[in-house]
Design an enzyme around this catalytic site. Structure first.
Site, short mmCIF file in Angstrom:
data_model
loop_
_atom_site.label_atom_id
_atom_site.label_comp_id
_atom_site.label_asym_id
_atom_site.label_seq_id
_atom_site.Cartn_x
_atom_site.Cartn_y
_atom_site.Cartn_z
CG ASP A 203 -1.89 1.18 1.23
OD1 ASP A 203 -1.56 2.23 0.65
OD2 ASP A 203 -2.98 1.05 1.79
CG HIS A 204 1.08 4.33 -3.12
ND1 HIS A 204 -0.10 3.89 -3.64
CD2 HIS A 204 1.00 5.68 -3.08
CE1 HIS A 204 -0.87 4.92 -3.91
NE2 HIS A 204 -0.23 6.02 -3.57
CG HIS A 266 -4.42 4.78 -0.21
ND1 HIS A 266 -3.53 3.74 -0.34
CD2 HIS A 266 -4.75 5.15 -1.47
CE1 HIS A 266 -3.33 3.51 -1.64
NE2 HIS A 266 -4.06 4.33 -2.33
#
Length: 518
Positions: A203-204, A266
């Site tokens: 999950d960037h 996010h």
């Protein structure tokens, strides 16, 4: 007088964060990018790999192999993977590095669901590894792919391309399923072929500098940690805003929606880091243990705690339903505000409002922690303190405080203590999130990746509201309209107001500065 004994440790160290978290892939490593012809690989994966190469962080003599269905020669492949590299034409060193980068990248075309294609890929990998000085052969597989092919690709990689003389790691992109049930199917299927230690679910947002900084802000500062609970904090908002719509990608978006796209992953990740208890150490499992604990204290979201919107045409821009790729009369929300509650001693009664939307007035991701009112009596109508963590753009942390107006009048006005990174850390280069996360995977550090039980509890929180939106538990709700380029639905003010949020007095404005020139 000379000193004796052990050398003094460097100040500001975090031993458990700096200690090796896993076994790093240093030599004899091939990185395989599956989905190499797609947008994600072109815009994020390859620029991150190039950035790591330019900074000297890739393994020695690394080789990168792209794999996808698209048939293309080396020239087309190299043109595609370098099209988003941010190097100026007059940057001779950068241009030379691009040419070097091309030399150790190659491409193989093949399918995602047939064994012979992966057998062909394995032959290419073995040809590269036959030139190694030792028998060790490490492989890192990056799945820049849609989730529909995760399972067959993971299976074929294990059966056809798994190194027997080195370490294997697999990076999986979100979304990890569409609800709790599909997530569990995906997790169990991947576990049939890959161990949890070999799997890195990316999950960037966990690689973003300001998200990683939250742990240090909280636990390295008594001044920050002391008021971090229900006794001092009134409400918390975590906001994600995009100034553009689906722009021809509505078909994909309509299948997933804004909640799956942003909130469930996010923003929930950011929330867990803000609210978790202090971990025993900053090692991967200690951090992830605390994140799971706090998420388990959150019940599924209630419909009454949810506001859904969909943008309509305005300011010369088309509405969501004007996108030809969007199904007619779609009720897919492009804006969502949901309020979560944490039932534990630290956070009982504090609303956490997650907001995300497309086609809004600006690009911004931030955390806004609003503290309670000061005791009334000597003050009247003064603004609340707020701690704001700007994740992007222009990373910053600022604390809104009340101070006396300069001069002979005695009034309290809001101002701020401001840590804007571009002004304070003028020489620092903030790495891209994907650079940080790919480097973590090469090092074997799971700290900033999502664990399987964390995924399970995250889907448990959001699945009921998603099934309601999709009409699986009664009629689907109709999202309220909001104009393209606006702040969101007009109902938002009353929505956040009912959870106790109070706006700063109108006289206050956050100073807008041209930080890019600094």
């Amino acid at each position: 007088m000379a000193t004796t004994g052990r050398p003094r440790a460097m100040s500001g160290t975090i031993p458990s964060m700096e200690a090796p978290q896993g076994e790093a892939l240093k030599d004899n490593t091939v990185i395989v990018v599956l989905g190499a012809s797609g947008d994600l690989a072109k815009k994020k994966t390859y620029p991150a790999l190039f950035g790591l190469y330019r900074m000297g962080f890739l393994p020695k003599d690394v080789k990168i192999v792209g794999y996808a269905r698209t048939k293309m020669d080396d020239a087309e492949y190299h043109k595609r993977i370098t099209s988003y590299l941010k190097v100026a034409d007059d940057d001779q060193d950068g241009q030379a590095k691009i040419q070097e980068f091309k030399q150790f990248t190659s491409y193989v075309s093949g399918g995602y669901e047939d064994g012979p294609s992966f057998a062909k890929l394995n032959e290419v990998l073995q040809a590269i590894e036959s030139k190694y000085q030792s028998k060790e052969a490490n492989r890192l597989f990056y799945l820049a792919l849609p989730p529909t092919v995760f399972i067959p690709v993971a299976q074929h990689l294990k059966e056809q391309c798994y190194s027997t003389t080195g370490k294997n790691r697999i990076i999986v992109e979100k979304p990890f399923g569409k609800d709790l049930e599909s997530c569990r199917v995906l997790l169990s299927s991947l576990k049939q072929h890959w161990t949890e230690d070999e799997t890195f679910r990316i999950d960037h947002y966990l690689g973003k500098e300001m998200v990683k900084n939250i742990l240090v802000l909280r636990f390295a500062n008594i001044a920050m940690n002391a008021p971090w609970d229900k006794n001092s904090i009134s409400n918390v908002q975590i906001t994600f805003k995009e100034p553009f719509g689906t722009e021809g990608r509505g078909g994909y978006f309509d299948e997933f929606g804004i909640i799956r796209d942003v909130l469930q992953n996010h923003l929930l990740q950011v929330l867990s880091i803000i609210t978790m208890e202090r971990p025993v150490s900053f090692s991967a499992e200690d951090i992830r243990d605390e994140k799971v604990k706090v998420l388990r204290a959150i019940p599924p979201i209630e419909r009454s705690d949810t506001l859904l919107g969909q943008y309509v045409a305005a300011n010369g821009k088309p509405g969501y339903l004007d996108d030809d790729t969007v199904p007619p009369n779609s009720v897919c929300p492009t804006y969502a505000a949901t309020t979560l509650w944490i039932h534990n001693p630290r956070w009982e009664g504090v609303p956490f409002i997650l907001k995300a939307g497309k086609a809004l007035n600006e690009a911004k991701v931030e955390v806004r922690i609003q503290f309670k009112d000061v005791t009334q009596g000597i003050f009247k109508d003064i603004s609340r303190n707020e701690l704001v963590i700007r994740i992007q753009p222009s990373e910053a942390v600022y604390l809104k405080l009340n101070t006396k107006t300069p001069g002979l009048n005695t009034r309290a006005i809001p101002t701020e203590m401001d840590l804007t990174y571009k002004r304070r850390f003028t020489e620092a280069k903030i790495p891209e999130a994907y650079e940080a996360l790919i480097l973590d995977a090469l090092r074997g550090d799971h700290s900033n990746f999502v664990r399987d039980d964390e995924l399970d509890v995250a889907w448990r929180i959001f699945t009921p509201i998603l099934h309601w939106i999709e009409g699986k538990s009664g009629p689907s709700p109709k999202p309220v309209p909001y104009p393209y380029g606006s702040r969101g639905p007009k109902e938002l003010e009353s929505f956040i107001g009912k959870y106790g949020y109070k706006r700063t007095v109108p006289e206050y404005t956050w100073p807008v500065m041209n930080v890019s020139a600094l």
